[in-house]
Design an enzyme around this catalytic site. Structure first.
Site, PDB file in Angstrom:
ATOM      1  N   SER A 210       0.862  -1.181   0.000  1.00  0.00           N
ATOM      2  CA  SER A 210       0.000   0.000   0.000  1.00  0.00           C
ATOM      3  C   SER A 210       0.894   1.225   0.000  1.00  0.00           C
ATOM      4  O   SER A 210       2.083   1.144   0.360  1.00  0.00           O
ATOM      5  CB  SER A 210      -0.856   0.004   1.276  1.00  0.00           C
TER       6      SER A 210
ATOM      7  N   TYR B 112      -2.889  -0.721  10.332  1.00  0.00           N
ATOM      8  CA  TYR B 112      -2.817  -0.991   8.890  1.00  0.00           C
ATOM      9  C   TYR B 112      -1.444  -0.583   8.335  1.00  0.00           C
ATOM     10  O   TYR B 112      -0.790  -1.350   7.635  1.00  0.00           O
ATOM     11  CB  TYR B 112      -3.941  -0.222   8.185  1.00  0.00           C
TER      12      TYR B 112
HETATM   13  N1  NAD Z   1      -8.457  -0.067  -2.064  1.00  0.00           N
HETATM   14  C1  NAD Z   1      -7.379   0.672  -1.812  1.00  0.00           C
HETATM   15  O1  NAD Z   1      -7.405   1.889  -1.917  1.00  0.00           O
HETATM   16  C2  NAD Z   1      -6.110  -0.012  -1.388  1.00  0.00           C
HETATM   17  C3  NAD Z   1      -4.956   0.776  -1.271  1.00  0.00           C
HETATM   18  C4  NAD Z   1      -3.780   0.174  -0.889  1.00  0.00           C
HETATM   19  C5  NAD Z   1      -3.739  -1.174  -0.626  1.00  0.00           C
HETATM   20  N2  NAD Z   1      -4.872  -1.918  -0.730  1.00  0.00           N
HETATM   21  C6  NAD Z   1      -4.793  -3.345  -0.416  1.00  0.00           C
HETATM   22  O2  NAD Z   1      -5.344  -4.091  -1.473  1.00  0.00           O
HETATM   23  C7  NAD Z   1      -5.741  -5.369  -0.976  1.00  0.00           C
HETATM   24  C8  NAD Z   1      -7.123  -5.687  -1.507  1.00  0.00           C
HETATM   25  O3  NAD Z   1      -8.035  -4.760  -0.974  1.00  0.00           O
HETATM   26  P1  NAD Z   1      -9.270  -4.167  -1.788  1.00  0.00           P
HETATM   27  O4  NAD Z   1      -9.101  -2.698  -1.857  1.00  0.00           O
HETATM   28  O5  NAD Z   1      -9.490  -4.934  -3.032  1.00  0.00           O
HETATM   29  O6  NAD Z   1     -10.454  -4.385  -0.740  1.00  0.00           O
HETATM   30  P2  NAD Z   1     -11.578  -5.513  -0.623  1.00  0.00           P
HETATM   31  O7  NAD Z   1     -12.141  -5.349   0.746  1.00  0.00           O
HETATM   32  O8  NAD Z   1     -12.478  -5.424  -1.794  1.00  0.00           O
HETATM   33  O9  NAD Z   1     -10.743  -6.856  -0.733  1.00  0.00           O
HETATM   34  C9  NAD Z   1     -10.128  -7.496   0.359  1.00  0.00           C
HETATM   35  C10 NAD Z   1     -10.615  -8.931   0.398  1.00  0.00           C
HETATM   36  O10 NAD Z   1      -9.892  -9.646   1.400  1.00  0.00           O
HETATM   37  C11 NAD Z   1     -10.803 -10.560   1.991  1.00  0.00           C
HETATM   38  N3  NAD Z   1     -10.324 -10.964   3.304  1.00  0.00           N
HETATM   39  C12 NAD Z   1     -10.235 -10.220   4.428  1.00  0.00           C
HETATM   40  N4  NAD Z   1      -9.781 -10.962   5.438  1.00  0.00           N
HETATM   41  C13 NAD Z   1      -9.558 -12.207   4.945  1.00  0.00           C
HETATM   42  C14 NAD Z   1      -9.097 -13.413   5.530  1.00  0.00           C
HETATM   43  N5  NAD Z   1      -8.743 -13.475   6.816  1.00  0.00           N
HETATM   44  N6  NAD Z   1      -8.998 -14.510   4.738  1.00  0.00           N
HETATM   45  C15 NAD Z   1      -9.360 -14.447   3.415  1.00  0.00           C
HETATM   46  N7  NAD Z   1      -9.808 -13.326   2.822  1.00  0.00           N
HETATM   47  C16 NAD Z   1      -9.910 -12.218   3.590  1.00  0.00           C
HETATM   48  C17 NAD Z   1     -12.106  -9.781   2.076  1.00  0.00           C
HETATM   49  O11 NAD Z   1     -13.226 -10.644   2.248  1.00  0.00           O
HETATM   50  C18 NAD Z   1     -12.101  -9.029   0.762  1.00  0.00           C
HETATM   51  O12 NAD Z   1     -12.800  -9.735  -0.251  1.00  0.00           O
HETATM   52  C19 NAD Z   1      -5.651  -5.283   0.536  1.00  0.00           C
HETATM   53  O13 NAD Z   1      -4.450  -5.899   0.987  1.00  0.00           O
HETATM   54  C20 NAD Z   1      -5.570  -3.791   0.791  1.00  0.00           C
HETATM   55  O14 NAD Z   1      -4.912  -3.481   1.990  1.00  0.00           O
HETATM   56  C21 NAD Z   1      -6.055  -1.371  -1.115  1.00  0.00           C
END
Ligand code: NAD
Length: 284
Positions: A141, A154
């Site tokens: 991130s 986080y």
């Molecule tokens: N969206 C953003 O702006 C952003 C920015 C930087 C980093 N990220 C990172 O991207 C990654 C994906 O996030 P996203 O934005 O697609 O959000 P999202 O919430 O759509 O996806 C995250 C997924 O992880 C699953 N999850 C959570 N805990 C879990 C567990 N214990 N076992 C299995 N699955 C689990 C959730 O059910 C969800 O479907 C994450 O690591 C997040 O930190 C996102």
């Protein structure tokens, strides 16, 4: 992209957002997919209609049993795994440091760090059993690279995965295992759906995205394209890298007004810099 057709990819956090986009993109590139998440309905939607073979596995990435379960399902169905996108993550609480509970800190670390450690360990064990090769991409991130006064657990977790990244890349290099990370900025997904109205939460994201050099939020597909590239043979000489996919957010100088510091009136800021130059999109 070269070298993805016929590969078998595990993608965690695949029920939506960035993970679901990666599943789609890898499948379009010809890879078979093992989609992992806690949300089975979301997984069902993710793998529906893919051009390659895919299975879904409901598993908790923060537990050894969960990781073993998705690996076993992958081997049973495809006989091997070549690529691991360790992407599942949770944001945790917006509480500031004095109010952040130890339980909340541990909860975020369990998914975001322990889950990546267990996934990377299992990947290396699997690659060794297959006789080498393989690749891992971790979702970091902008919070892996920069600090803010909220989302402390986080940020800590996303810094920590860079330790896993670099250690695993060092270990994996001589084995032919490449390990890289993407560092997304603002990508509106379900990640902050539970915090719609706090500063930095879901409803605030597009306003904040307007402060990036590209003046907009990113999409899951735009992150997925970079993940697929890092897995592909086109990135054969890249390992241990953290690739920002953030519209330029992480390059902003916060000590210059022209770099964005305190410049929340973006229309005024853009007018001052660019006048009415055609092609500069309206900010905000
Ligand atoms: N969206 C953003 O702006 C952003 C920015 C930087 C980093 N990220 C990172 O991207 C990654 C994906 O996030 P996203 O934005 O697609 O959000 P999202 O919430 O759509 O996806 C995250 C997924 O992880 C699953 N999850 C959570 N805990 C879990 C567990 N214990 N076992 C299995 N699955 C689990 C959730 O059910 C969800 O479907 C994450 O690591 C997040 O930190 C996102």
């Amino acid at each position: 992209m070269r070298g993805l057709a016929g590969k078998v990819a595990v993608v965690t956090g695949a029920a939506g957002g960035i993970g679901a986009a990666t599943v789609r993109r890898l499948a379009e590139e010809g890879a078979h997919v093992v989609a992992v998440d806690l949300d089975d309905d979301g997984l069902r939607a993710t793998i529906d209609g893919l051009p390659t073979e895919a299975i879904r596995v409901r598993a908790d990435v923060s537990t050894e049993d969960g990781v073993a379960a998705y690996l076993e399902a992958a081997i049973e169905r495809f006989g091997r795994v070549d690529l691991h996108h360790l992407n599942a993550g949770i944001p945790g609480s917006f509480a500031t440091l004095p109010d952040l509970t130890a339980a909340e800190f541990d909860r975020v670390m369990a998914v975001n760090v322990r889950g990546v450690f267990l996934g990377a360990r299992a990947a290396f064990q699997r690659y060794a059993a297959q006789g080498g090769g393989g690749s891992i991409v971790i979702t970091g991130s902008i919070g892996s690279l920069r600090g803010s006064a909220d989302l402390l657990a986080y940020q800590t977790s996303k810094h920590a995965v860079l330790g896993i990244l670099r250690g695993a890349a060092m270990y994996g290099g001589p084995l032919g295992v490449r390990v890289n990370a993407v560092a997304p900025g603002i990508v509106p997904t379900e990640l902050f759906a539970g915090s719609p109205d706090v500063a930095g939460g879901r409803d605030d994201m597009s306003r904040r995205a307007s402060s990036t050099p590209l003046r907009r939020a990113g999409t899951g597909d735009e992150v997925a394209g970079v993940v697929a590239f890092l897995f592909s043979d086109d990135a054969a000489y890249m390992t241990g890298e953290v690739v920002s996919v953030d519209g330029g957010a992480s390059i902003v100088s916060t000590v210059r007004p022209s770099g964005g510091a305190g410049a929340w009136d973006f229309p005024a800021y853009d007018r001052a810099l660019y006048g009415e130059r055609p092609g500069v999109p309206p900010a905000g």
